[in-house]
Design a protein around this motif. Structure first.
Motif: not given
Ligand SMILES: [Zn+2]
Length: 138
Positions: A22-23, A129-138, A94-104
């Motif tokens: 889900y998240c 946000r931390r994962l994104h900064r560490l480049k561990r999450q696309p 198709q139902h969500f997108r990730l924007v600056d750590g938030r799921i829309e």
């Protein structure tokens, strides 16, 4: 509820790449192991079959409970019942997108799921946000 045996649990976790379906919280970043969850609970007719099982974090499981639907937060006056996201039948992107750590939520299904499962609680947003900064999450 029928018990989920170790081998079945491992297969479901591997299918989900050890992240909440889900998240998308990786299990390694959660404070506890994720669990196998019934997407449609038995009280609503869901069975103990692979098509009804997903891997989810404890926060999503606790917020979802036995819910399977809600009212679209963008159109509350219309009182249209919208099903929650179904990880086996629907594609997350198709139902969500990730924007600056938030799921829309991009669709009514996405919006009701974001709200019902509280997908943007502060702790999970900060982890994303931390994962994104560490480049561990696309
Ligand atoms: Zn989750």
């Amino acid at each position: 509820m029928t018990a989920i045996l170790g081998g079945q649990r491992r297969r479901i976790a591997e299918r989900a790449a050890y992240q909440c379906e889900y998240c998308h919280l990786p299990e390694r970043c959660a404070g506890a192991l994720h669990e196998v969850h019934y997407i449609i609970p038995a009280r609503h007719g869901g069975g103990n079959v692979p098509e009804n099982l997903c891997y989810a974090c404890l926060s999503c499981i606790l917020h979802k409970g036995t819910d399977i639907a809600s009212i679209d937060p963008l159109r509350p006056d219309d009182m249209i019942v919208v099903p929650l996201f179904h990880p086996r039948q629907q594609a997350w992107a198709q139902h969500f997108r990730l924007v600056d750590g938030r799921i829309e939520g991009l669709t009514p299904v996405g919006r009701v799921t974001v709200r019902q499962l509280d997908l943007n609680d502060l702790q999970r947003v900060e982890i994303r946000r931390r994962l994104h900064r560490l480049k561990r999450q696309p």
